[in-house]
Design an enzyme around this catalytic site. Structure first.
Site, PDB file in Angstrom:
ATOM      1  N   ARG A  46       0.822  -1.200   0.000  1.00  0.00           N
ATOM      2  CA  ARG A  46       0.000   0.000   0.000  1.00  0.00           C
ATOM      3  C   ARG A  46       0.857   1.252   0.000  1.00  0.00           C
ATOM      4  NH1 ARG A  46      -4.328  -1.070   4.161  1.00  0.00           N
ATOM      5  NH2 ARG A  46      -2.529  -1.031   5.542  1.00  0.00           N
ATOM      6  N   LYS A 104      -2.545 -17.081   8.584  1.00  0.00           N
ATOM      7  CA  LYS A 104      -3.304 -18.229   9.141  1.00  0.00           C
ATOM      8  C   LYS A 104      -4.803 -18.055   9.034  1.00  0.00           C
ATOM      9  CE  LYS A 104      -1.567 -15.488  12.575  1.00  0.00           C
ATOM     10  NZ  LYS A 104      -0.206 -15.132  12.920  1.00  0.00           N
ATOM     11  N   GLU A 128       4.580 -22.440   6.079  1.00  0.00           N
ATOM     12  CA  GLU A 128       5.320 -22.748   7.312  1.00  0.00           C
ATOM     13  C   GLU A 128       5.213 -21.617   8.346  1.00  0.00           C
ATOM     14  OE1 GLU A 128       7.487 -25.722   8.304  1.00  0.00           O
ATOM     15  OE2 GLU A 128       6.709 -24.550   9.951  1.00  0.00           O
ATOM     16  N   ILE A 135       9.142 -21.768  14.552  1.00  0.00           N
ATOM     17  CA  ILE A 135       9.198 -23.213  14.801  1.00  0.00           C
ATOM     18  C   ILE A 135       8.798 -23.956  13.522  1.00  0.00           C
ATOM     19  CG2 ILE A 135       8.311 -25.117  16.202  1.00  0.00           C
ATOM     20  CD1 ILE A 135       7.487 -23.058  18.323  1.00  0.00           C
ATOM     21  N   ASP A 200      -7.090 -16.545  17.101  1.00  0.00           N
ATOM     22  CA  ASP A 200      -5.801 -16.757  16.435  1.00  0.00           C
ATOM     23  C   ASP A 200      -5.304 -18.192  16.691  1.00  0.00           C
ATOM     24  OD1 ASP A 200      -3.162 -15.596  15.232  1.00  0.00           O
ATOM     25  OD2 ASP A 200      -2.552 -16.506  17.130  1.00  0.00           O
ATOM     26  N   LYS A 204      -4.657 -21.472  14.009  1.00  0.00           N
ATOM     27  CA  LYS A 204      -3.439 -22.294  13.926  1.00  0.00           C
ATOM     28  C   LYS A 204      -3.760 -23.762  14.201  1.00  0.00           C
ATOM     29  CE  LYS A 204      -0.662 -18.341  15.366  1.00  0.00           C
ATOM     30  NZ  LYS A 204      -0.258 -17.608  16.572  1.00  0.00           N
ATOM     31  N   GLY A 301       7.283 -12.358  15.548  1.00  0.00           N
ATOM     32  CA  GLY A 301       8.421 -11.451  15.425  1.00  0.00           C
ATOM     33  C   GLY A 301       8.949 -11.494  14.001  1.00  0.00           C
TER      34      GLY A 301
HETATM   35  N1  LIG Z   1       4.060 -10.103  12.834  1.00  0.00           N
HETATM   36  C1  LIG Z   1       4.305 -11.383  13.145  1.00  0.00           C
HETATM   37  O1  LIG Z   1       5.091 -11.677  14.034  1.00  0.00           O
HETATM   38  C2  LIG Z   1       3.626 -12.483  12.382  1.00  0.00           C
HETATM   39  C3  LIG Z   1       3.905 -13.827  12.717  1.00  0.00           C
HETATM   40  C4  LIG Z   1       3.328 -14.866  11.984  1.00  0.00           C
HETATM   41  C5  LIG Z   1       2.437 -14.548  10.968  1.00  0.00           C
HETATM   42  N2  LIG Z   1       2.139 -13.230  10.680  1.00  0.00           N
HETATM   43  C6  LIG Z   1       1.215 -12.961   9.585  1.00  0.00           C
HETATM   44  O2  LIG Z   1       1.930 -12.288   8.556  1.00  0.00           O
HETATM   45  C7  LIG Z   1       1.065 -11.407   7.869  1.00  0.00           C
HETATM   46  C8  LIG Z   1       1.696 -10.006   7.861  1.00  0.00           C
HETATM   47  O3  LIG Z   1       1.839  -9.570   9.202  1.00  0.00           O
HETATM   48  P1  LIG Z   1       2.665  -8.254   9.568  1.00  0.00           P
HETATM   49  O4  LIG Z   1       2.843  -8.289  11.049  1.00  0.00           O
HETATM   50  O5  LIG Z   1       3.848  -8.127   8.717  1.00  0.00           O
HETATM   51  O6  LIG Z   1       1.578  -7.130   9.207  1.00  0.00           O
HETATM   52  P2  LIG Z   1       1.857  -5.575   8.984  1.00  0.00           P
HETATM   53  O7  LIG Z   1       3.078  -5.151   9.688  1.00  0.00           O
HETATM   54  O8  LIG Z   1       0.555  -4.903   9.278  1.00  0.00           O
HETATM   55  O9  LIG Z   1       2.146  -5.475   7.413  1.00  0.00           O
HETATM   56  C9  LIG Z   1       1.169  -5.560   6.417  1.00  0.00           C
HETATM   57  C10 LIG Z   1       1.711  -4.853   5.181  1.00  0.00           C
HETATM   58  O10 LIG Z   1       0.819  -5.071   4.089  1.00  0.00           O
HETATM   59  C11 LIG Z   1       0.388  -3.815   3.573  1.00  0.00           C
HETATM   60  N3  LIG Z   1      -1.006  -3.989   3.182  1.00  0.00           N
HETATM   61  C12 LIG Z   1      -2.045  -4.290   3.981  1.00  0.00           C
HETATM   62  N4  LIG Z   1      -3.171  -4.404   3.252  1.00  0.00           N
HETATM   63  C13 LIG Z   1      -2.822  -4.171   1.966  1.00  0.00           C
HETATM   64  C14 LIG Z   1      -3.559  -4.141   0.746  1.00  0.00           C
HETATM   65  N5  LIG Z   1      -4.869  -4.385   0.718  1.00  0.00           N
HETATM   66  N6  LIG Z   1      -2.887  -3.876  -0.381  1.00  0.00           N
HETATM   67  C15 LIG Z   1      -1.557  -3.636  -0.359  1.00  0.00           C
HETATM   68  N7  LIG Z   1      -0.815  -3.649   0.774  1.00  0.00           N
HETATM   69  C16 LIG Z   1      -1.451  -3.916   1.915  1.00  0.00           C
HETATM   70  C17 LIG Z   1       0.578  -2.818   4.684  1.00  0.00           C
HETATM   71  O11 LIG Z   1       0.727  -1.549   4.129  1.00  0.00           O
HETATM   72  P3  LIG Z   1       1.047  -0.243   5.038  1.00  0.00           P
HETATM   73  O12 LIG Z   1       2.527  -0.338   5.303  1.00  0.00           O
HETATM   74  O13 LIG Z   1       0.678   0.910   4.175  1.00  0.00           O
HETATM   75  O14 LIG Z   1       0.214  -0.379   6.278  1.00  0.00           O
HETATM   76  C18 LIG Z   1       1.846  -3.360   5.355  1.00  0.00           C
HETATM   77  O15 LIG Z   1       3.000  -2.921   4.691  1.00  0.00           O
HETATM   78  C19 LIG Z   1      -0.284 -11.499   8.574  1.00  0.00           C
HETATM   79  O16 LIG Z   1      -1.097 -12.421   7.880  1.00  0.00           O
HETATM   80  C20 LIG Z   1       0.073 -12.053   9.939  1.00  0.00           C
HETATM   81  O17 LIG Z   1      -0.990 -12.781  10.513  1.00  0.00           O
HETATM   82  C21 LIG Z   1       2.725 -12.226  11.364  1.00  0.00           C
END
Ligand SMILES: NC(=O)c1ccc[n+]([C@@H]2O[C@H](COP(=O)([O-])OP(=O)(O)OC[C@H]3O[C@@H](n4cnc5c(N)ncnc54)[C@H](OP(=O)(O)O)[C@@H]3O)[C@@H](O)[C@H]2O)c1
Length: 434
Positions: A46, A104, A128, A135, A200, A204, A301
């Site tokens: 975005r 997930k 994964e 993990i 959540d 999982k 993380g």
């Molecule tokens: N964070 C963790 O530790 C973690 C662990 C395991 C799994 N996950 C999974 O990984 C995924 C990402 O998590 P995250 O923590 O990285 O989230 P995040 O920090 O909120 O990052 C999401 C990114 O995607 C962009 N975005 C969101 N909606 C969009 C759209 N419709 N079109 C284009 N870009 C879009 C956002 O843009 P902006 O920068 O403009 O907001 C942001 O850059 C999620 O499914 C989450 O459940 C995360």
């Protein structure tokens, strides 16, 4: 050297930035293990993030352009959320791109459809990073334990809930205080609903159970309870009885099918899962040949999650990530067991009038329902005054019984004139085969 694997990264948030950093820092080892270089051709998100090294990729705000580019082999979905991510994954697979995702929520709901699309297109669908961050639990289930029949698995798969429960147990912090601390430390989202209500963890567990038992991705069939109803008193009584309270996801094969449930659980203090504290995750799998195996590590993380995302990319680069379909629910013939038919031990906290004979009457009702008592705590001093009448809690630990029988016993207990409010019930887990 073989042709580079060309990828498009969608999203530029926490995980996507972690993936870019890992691909840069460990480029040589990743290329060596992949047998070819990994080239990031697009980063689509975005908004641009000045200062983030895109490894030479072009930035675009158009997710579609990654799918339309014939050069792209793999679309890495890291935008999160549901609708746009679901659309992106379906379109990418239909266009013949392999997909790697950490999402997930969409896998738990549409995983069967994604795997079918991937099989029809002859591409890989890898996730994964969607369960327990760093993990390698998906690899353990699909590869390491491939020769086994899994009997049960149980895991602490939501770091936020585990952090809050640990703070409540170790620092006697009330739930609301522990939650706001977790938010201040970045361990909980501003809207923590998915974490504290168990959603959540249910996402999982859905994924783990689908791989372990071939029941399909059955999110709607997972019984889900969060940690928001627990208080320090329950944690303290559980401790006096020799247990810790953990938020567990449990999937177990029983005669009637598969139990799928996520709820606060009393875990014997000597069990390894009882000492998994803070934001850490752990999953124990009991399988017929391997026996008990335990997987422990960081569940979230940027770097741990990126580790799992890049592992999937390496698999695709090597050609070891192939289209596959776990046996479906219909094929496996397994049904998800109705919650009334599950068997468990129970912790009961009965708010009672402080007068003689109440425990004896409660014990009689339990015995009429064929429920036997394992331990009791009756505190004369612990008088509560929140209601108009003073009351004391009677805490009872029961042996295993069906949930349906326990429901009936609780209704009968609550009908006693000496019982002044709703009875708190927490399930007890002994990690045994049934
Ligand atoms: N964070 C963790 O530790 C973690 C662990 C395991 C799994 N996950 C999974 O990984 C995924 C990402 O998590 P995250 O923590 O990285 O989230 P995040 O920090 O909120 O990052 C999401 C990114 O995607 C962009 N975005 C969101 N909606 C969009 C759209 N419709 N079109 C284009 N870009 C879009 C956002 O843009 P902006 O920068 O403009 O907001 C942001 O850059 C999620 O499914 C989450 O459940 C995360």
């Amino acid at each position: 050297l073989e042709r580079a694997l060309t990828i498009a990264i969608c999203g530029l948030g926490t995980v996507a930035q972690g993936v870019l950093e890992l691909l840069r820092n460990n480029a040589s080892v990743i290329a060596a293990r992949s047998g070819r270089p990994i080239r990031v051709r697009h980063v689509a998100s975005r908004s641009e993030k000045p200062g983030v090294d895109l490894l030479g990729a072009a930035f675009t705000t158009s997710l579609d352009s990654t799918i339309e580019d014939p050069e792209v082999d793999v679309v890495v979905e890291l935008i999160g959320g549901e609708e746009a991510a679901d659309l992106l994954v379906r379109r990418a697979l239909s266009a013949g791109k392999s997909v790697v995702t950490a999402n997930k929520a969409i896998i738990a709901k549409h995983g069967d459809a994604y795997l079918r699309l991937a099989r029809d297109a002859g591409v890989a669908f890898c996730f994964e990073s969607a369960v327990a961050g760093g993990i390698p639990i998906i690899g353990a289930l699909t590869h390491g334990l491939a020769a086994n029949r899994v009997r049960w698995l149980a895991g602490i798969i939501n770091g936020t809930s585990n952090y809050i429960l640990t703070a409540m147990a170790q620092s006697a912090q009330p739930f609301a205080v522990a939650l706001s601390d977790a938010q201040a430390l970045g361990y909980a989202e501003a809207d923590p609903t998915f974490d504290i209500e168990g959603i959540d963890a249910a996402h999982k567990l859905t994924i783990l159970a689908s791989l372990a038992f071939g029941v399909g991705f059955r999110f709607d069939d997972v019984y889900t309870e969060g940690i928001d109803t627990l208080n320090i008193e329950d944690i303290e009584y559980a401790r006096q009885l020799g247990y810790r309270i953990k938020h567990l996801g449990i999937a177990r094969l029983v005669a009637q099918g598969v139990e799928l449930r996520v709820h606060p659980t009393l875990v014997p203090e000597k069990h390894m899962l009882a000492s998994v504290d803070g934001v850490m995750n752990a999953i124990m799998i009991h399988a017929d040949a391997a026996g008990d195996t335990l997987y422990y590590g960081a569940g979230a993380g940027a770097a741990p999650t990126a580790s799992a995302v890049v592992a999937d990319i390496v698999d695709i680069a090597k050609g070891t990530a192939v289209p596959w379909l776990p046996a479906t629910h219909e094929d496996s013939g397994l049904r998800v067991v109705n919650m009334k038919d599950i068997h468990s031990g129970y912790y009961l906290k009965i708010p009672s009038l402080d007068k003689p004979g109440v425990f004896a009457r409660a014990a009689t009702i339990l015995s009429e329902h064929e429920i036997s008592i394992e331990a009791v705590i009756q505190k004369e001093q612990a008088v509560h005054h929140e209601t108009d009448r003073a009351w004391v809690p009677i805490v009872i630990l029961t042996h295993e019984i069906s949930e349906g029988a326990m429901d009936k016993a609780i209704s009968a207990l609550e009908a006693l004139p000496d019982v002044v409010g709703p009875i708190k019930r927490i399930r007890v887990e002994h990690f045994a085969d049934v």
